[in-house]
Scaffold this active site. Structure first.
Site, PDB file in Angstrom:
ATOM      1  N   GLY A 177       0.843  -1.195   0.000  1.00 52.76           N
ATOM      2  CA  GLY A 177       0.000   0.000   0.000  1.00 52.76           C
ATOM      3  C   GLY A 177       0.874   1.239   0.000  1.00 52.76           C
ATOM      4  O   GLY A 177       2.026   1.226  -0.427  1.00 52.76           O
ATOM      5  N   GLY A 178       0.321   2.338   0.533  1.00 52.23           N
ATOM      6  CA  GLY A 178       1.054   3.603   0.569  1.00 52.23           C
ATOM      7  C   GLY A 178       2.336   3.503   1.368  1.00 52.23           C
ATOM      8  O   GLY A 178       3.231   4.348   1.215  1.00 52.23           O
ATOM      9  N   GLY A 412      24.626  12.772 -29.212  1.00 49.80           N
ATOM     10  CA  GLY A 412      24.227  13.504 -28.005  1.00 49.80           C
ATOM     11  C   GLY A 412      24.813  12.866 -26.761  1.00 49.80           C
ATOM     12  O   GLY A 412      25.064  13.536 -25.754  1.00 49.80           O
ATOM     13  N   ALA A 413      25.036  11.550 -26.833  1.00 50.28           N
ATOM     14  CA  ALA A 413      25.577  10.850 -25.674  1.00 50.28           C
ATOM     15  C   ALA A 413      26.979  11.355 -25.325  1.00 50.28           C
ATOM     16  O   ALA A 413      27.383  11.339 -24.162  1.00 50.28           O
ATOM     17  CB  ALA A 413      25.580   9.348 -25.936  1.00 50.28           C
TER      18      ALA A 413
HETATM   19  C1  HXC Z   1      -3.501  -4.486  12.052  1.00 48.45           C
HETATM   20  C2  HXC Z   1      -2.350  -6.315  11.303  1.00 48.45           C
HETATM   21  C3  HXC Z   1      -2.122  -5.687  10.061  1.00 48.45           C
HETATM   22  C4  HXC Z   1      -2.636  -4.372   9.876  1.00 48.45           C
HETATM   23  C5  HXC Z   1      -1.215  -7.624  10.021  1.00 48.45           C
HETATM   24  N1  HXC Z   1      -1.780  -7.512  11.218  1.00 48.45           N
HETATM   25  N2  HXC Z   1      -1.414  -6.524   9.286  1.00 48.45           N
HETATM   26  N3  HXC Z   1      -3.034  -5.718  12.286  1.00 48.45           N
HETATM   27  N4  HXC Z   1      -3.316  -3.810  10.905  1.00 48.45           N
HETATM   28  N5  HXC Z   1      -2.445  -3.704   8.750  1.00 48.45           N
HETATM   29  C6  HXC Z   1      -1.768  -8.497  12.283  1.00 48.45           C
HETATM   30  C7  HXC Z   1      -2.663  -9.672  11.974  1.00 48.45           C
HETATM   31  O1  HXC Z   1      -3.977  -9.394  12.350  1.00 48.45           O
HETATM   32  C8  HXC Z   1      -2.040 -10.751  12.844  1.00 48.45           C
HETATM   33  O2  HXC Z   1      -2.447 -10.571  14.153  1.00 48.45           O
HETATM   34  C9  HXC Z   1      -0.574 -10.408  12.791  1.00 48.45           C
HETATM   35  O3  HXC Z   1      -0.493  -9.042  12.397  1.00 48.45           O
HETATM   36  C10 HXC Z   1       0.198 -11.233  11.789  1.00 48.45           C
HETATM   37  O4  HXC Z   1      -0.515 -11.198  10.572  1.00 48.45           O
HETATM   38  P1  HXC Z   1      -0.869 -12.527   9.760  1.00 48.45           P
HETATM   39  O5  HXC Z   1      -1.909 -12.162   8.783  1.00 48.45           O
HETATM   40  O6  HXC Z   1      -1.157 -13.639  10.688  1.00 48.45           O
HETATM   41  O7  HXC Z   1       0.509 -12.818   9.058  1.00 48.45           O
HETATM   42  P2  HXC Z   1       0.783 -13.329   7.594  1.00 48.45           P
HETATM   43  O8  HXC Z   1      -0.057 -14.511   7.298  1.00 48.45           O
HETATM   44  O9  HXC Z   1       2.245 -13.456   7.492  1.00 48.45           O
HETATM   45  O10 HXC Z   1       0.307 -12.139   6.634  1.00 48.45           O
HETATM   46  C11 HXC Z   1       0.965 -10.928   6.673  1.00 48.45           C
HETATM   47  C12 HXC Z   1       0.206  -9.906   5.818  1.00 48.45           C
HETATM   48  C13 HXC Z   1      -1.286  -9.859   6.271  1.00 48.45           C
HETATM   49  C14 HXC Z   1       0.288 -10.311   4.364  1.00 48.45           C
HETATM   50  C15 HXC Z   1       0.883  -8.562   6.010  1.00 48.45           C
HETATM   51  O11 HXC Z   1      -1.333  -9.730   7.680  1.00 48.45           O
HETATM   52  C16 HXC Z   1      -2.023  -8.756   5.638  1.00 48.45           C
HETATM   53  O12 HXC Z   1      -2.448  -8.836   4.481  1.00 48.45           O
HETATM   54  N6  HXC Z   1      -2.239  -7.692   6.402  1.00 48.45           N
HETATM   55  C17 HXC Z   1      -2.991  -6.562   5.926  1.00 48.45           C
HETATM   56  C18 HXC Z   1      -2.168  -5.803   4.989  1.00 48.45           C
HETATM   57  C19 HXC Z   1      -2.855  -4.540   4.548  1.00 48.45           C
HETATM   58  O13 HXC Z   1      -3.787  -4.576   3.771  1.00 48.45           O
HETATM   59  N7  HXC Z   1      -2.382  -3.448   5.145  1.00 48.45           N
HETATM   60  C20 HXC Z   1      -2.892  -2.176   4.810  1.00 48.45           C
HETATM   61  C21 HXC Z   1      -2.116  -1.795   3.560  1.00 48.45           C
HETATM   62  S1  HXC Z   1      -2.573  -0.233   3.048  1.00 48.45           S
HETATM   63  P3  HXC Z   1      -2.688 -11.800  15.151  1.00 48.45           P
HETATM   64  O14 HXC Z   1      -3.117 -11.144  16.410  1.00 48.45           O
HETATM   65  O15 HXC Z   1      -3.719 -12.636  14.511  1.00 48.45           O
HETATM   66  O16 HXC Z   1      -1.365 -12.481  15.248  1.00 48.45           O
HETATM   67  C22 HXC Z   1      -1.535   0.723   3.855  1.00 48.45           C
HETATM   68  C23 HXC Z   1      -1.790   2.110   3.566  1.00 48.45           C
HETATM   69  C24 HXC Z   1      -0.686   2.962   3.996  1.00 48.45           C
HETATM   70  O17 HXC Z   1      -0.723   0.326   4.569  1.00 48.45           O
HETATM   71  C25 HXC Z   1      -1.100   4.313   3.577  1.00 48.45           C
HETATM   72  C26 HXC Z   1      -0.056   5.295   3.696  1.00 48.45           C
HETATM   73  C27 HXC Z   1      -0.499   6.536   2.992  1.00 48.45           C
END
Ligand code: HXC
Length: 522
Positions: A177-178, A412-413
């Site tokens: 993501g961002g 040009g290079a």
């Molecule tokens: C809160 C999160 C989290 C998140 C992971 N966790 N990502 N908690 N917010 N964004 C937590 C899970 O709930 C889990 O908690 C623990 O971290 C480990 O995650 P798992 O899913 O069990 O691990 P894994 O299978 O390795 O998968 C990792 C992952 C997945 C691929 C990163 O967790 C995932 O898809 N997370 C969401 C990613 C996402 O969409 N993020 C937002 C992106 S947008 P528990 O308690 O169960 O252990 C963004 C915008 C930024 O970031 C903007 C800036 C401008």
């Protein structure tokens, strides 16, 4: 009374100890084991390897989130999923943050973000590099827009710090993501093979929107970003390898933009001859040779830290020491597409040049370039704007600039590759240099179109004219007669002449006119 006082104080010390110990636990043994099973180190293990033993001072170990939403109030892990602090790497000060995937997936929200901002502000004020170890699920979903705001605070500081202190990102897990935009603004990105990935939208969204079915690795793994997109400057086999790259990189770059890069004393003789280069240029101008042989031959102890080694390989960039001095090298690579300049190679070299210029690192250019890449794809892709980036970067760079033309310097290079005309300080050529508007074949077809078509034997005529053109232009002597090269020397003298040149230019003072900022063709 005294005893009572001691007990009171001991209880306070005990509490502090307990809290600090709690902070060290991260997400607990189960999650630490899971991290290890993936082949990843924990946030703290990484810091321990990166920082000189016993020098790390942690900050905000006791910070935690204050959210009440979506069950977050049931647990407030100390540190809030990121280890921040300062310490030394090989005796040099650095600031760092290391995201802890075992705590809430290393997700970033209010306190986590504040901790990173705080350490970046300290680094900015006191002029030390920031190293970010990224391993995070991105914006913490439960904290909503507060998480997005925290990211934006970091982006702003990344941008303000750019060109002031070096910023190095290691991506050691998810970065999606961002969140990718913080590393993207930093100077160098190192990705770990098989365990890290970066993308703006993940595989699931991609499948929905474009119907492309890709794994995380195929969409944004280390090889994708080091070979195809150019987002990653380095790749490492594992976490340890990535940390080694940071340590090596810091040997070439200063702590901030007001300091000189570190001097690297070594025993490689300053007058060492490059006998291996004397006959490296093939008799046939269409035959390639490896420019990395040239770079390694001149470098102190043949040590070359190549940047972007798998991306746009028709140009080679990286760091060497020359007589102990840190130098950024840009070199056309005849082994890949004859060393032609195209969109990607122009972007790659331009960014490298701007980094070096921002941080007082002298530039050495090895030139063997047949020109800019022709064709529809390049024109439609914007070779004009992208080639202009390289030209702009060279023109604007005020650090000492030394150029060696080894063979071709066409079209040009010739101008772009740090020619004398755009501010090259000392420009040299080997006797094998060829400097002209274009190669003999193209040139005679333009100048002698009628003579060739009217000749009894057009092929023989063309050959004869090409030979005549080569005799006249395929050498460095016309350029030397105009002072476009300062000297011509045999390849074997290259190392000593370069060390000598950078010594002479050591105190160079050059400034661009005052302005808010230039408008580089983006
Ligand atoms: C809160 C999160 C989290 C998140 C992971 N966790 N990502 N908690 N917010 N964004 C937590 C899970 O709930 C889990 O908690 C623990 O971290 C480990 O995650 P798992 O899913 O069990 O691990 P894994 O299978 O390795 O998968 C990792 C992952 C997945 C691929 C990163 O967790 C995932 O898809 N997370 C969401 C990613 C996402 O969409 N993020 C937002 C992106 S947008 P528990 O308690 O169960 O252990 C963004 C915008 C930024 O970031 C903007 C800036 C401008």
């Amino acid at each position: 009374m005294m005893k009572e006082n001691k007990e009171l104080l001991d209880a306070k010390f005990e509490k502090l100890k307990r809290l600090k110990e709690e902070a060290l636990l991260g997400g607990g043994q189960k999650r630490i084991d899971a991290q290890h099973r993936r082949g990843k180190l924990t946030a703290r293990e990484r810091v321990e390897i990166l920082i000189d033993k016993g020098t790390f001072r942690e900050m905000d170990a006791l910070a935690h989130h204050h959210s009440e939403d979506f069950g977050l109030n049931k647990s407030r892990p100390l540190g809030d999923g990121v280890v921040t602090g300062y310490g030394y790497i090989n005796g040099n000060k650095v600031a760092l943050f290391s995201q802890d995937f075992t705590v809430l997936g290393g997700s970033l929200a209010e306190q986590h973000g504040r901790k990173i901002v705080k350490i970046m502000e300290i680094a900015m004020k006191s002029g030390m590099p920031v190293i970010g170890l990224n391993d995070s699920g991105g914006a913490r979903v439960q904290e909503g827009v507060i998480s997005l705001g925290a990211y934006a605070d970091i982006f702003l500081l990344n941008t303000k710090s750019s060109g002031v202190i070096p910023q190095i990102s290691i991506v050691m897990g998810p970065c999606a993501g961002g969140a990718v935009y913080s590393p993207a603004i930093t100077d160098f990105i190192i990705m770990v093979k098989n365990t890290s990935y970066m993308f703006v939208t993940g595989p699931k969204v991609v499948k929905t929107v474009t119907h492309e079915d890709l794994s995380a690795e195929d969409l944004g793994g280390a090889s994708v970003h080091s070979e195809k997109s150019g987002v990653a400057h380095f790749t490492a086999e594992n976490d340890m390898g990535a940390i080694d790259i940071v340590k090596n990189l810091l040997r070439f770059i200063p702590a901030n933009n007001t300091e000189e890069p570190p001097f690297n004393p070594n025993s490689d003789p300053l007058n060492r001859l490059n006998d291996d280069l004397q006959y490296i240029i093939p008799a046939n101008p269409n035959q390639p040779y490896d420019i990395k042989t040239v770079i390694e031959s001149v470098a102190d102890n043949s040590e070359f830290l190549e940047v972007h080694s798998a991306y746009a390989e028709n140009i080679v960039v990286g760091f060497i020491h020359l007589g102990g001095r840190s130098v950024g090298v840009i070199a056309n690579q005849p082994m890949v597409m004859a060393g032609v300049l195209d969109i990607n190679s122009s972007k790659k070299a331009a960014r490298f040049i701007r980094f070096c210029d921002a941080f007082n690192i002298s530039l050495l250019t090895f030139e063997d370039v047949p020109g800019f890449m022709p064709g529809k794809d390049q024109e439609w892709g914007g070779i004009i704007a992208n080639g202009a980036k390289l030209l702009y970067a060279y023109c604007e760079a005020t650090v000492p600039k030394v150029t060696v033309i080894t063979r071709k310097a066409y079209g040009g290079a010739y101008d772009v590759m740090s020619s004398k005309h755009i501010g090259g300080d000392l420009n040299f050529a080997w006797p094998t240099a060829e400097m002209a508007v274009m190669g003999a074949k193209g040139a005679v077809e333009i100048i002698f179109k009628r003579e060739i078509s009217e000749a009894e034997d057009p092929i023989a005529k063309q050959k004869e004219l090409e030979e005549m053109y080569n005799d006249k232009f395929a050498n460095p002597y016309i350029a030397a007669s105009y002072g476009y090269v300062d000297d011509i020397f045999e390849p074997k003298f290259t190392r000593q002449r370069l060390i000598d040149a950078f010594n002479i230019l050591e105190n160079k003072i050059d400034k661009n006119p005052p302005k808010k900022h230039g408008n580089i063709p983006m």
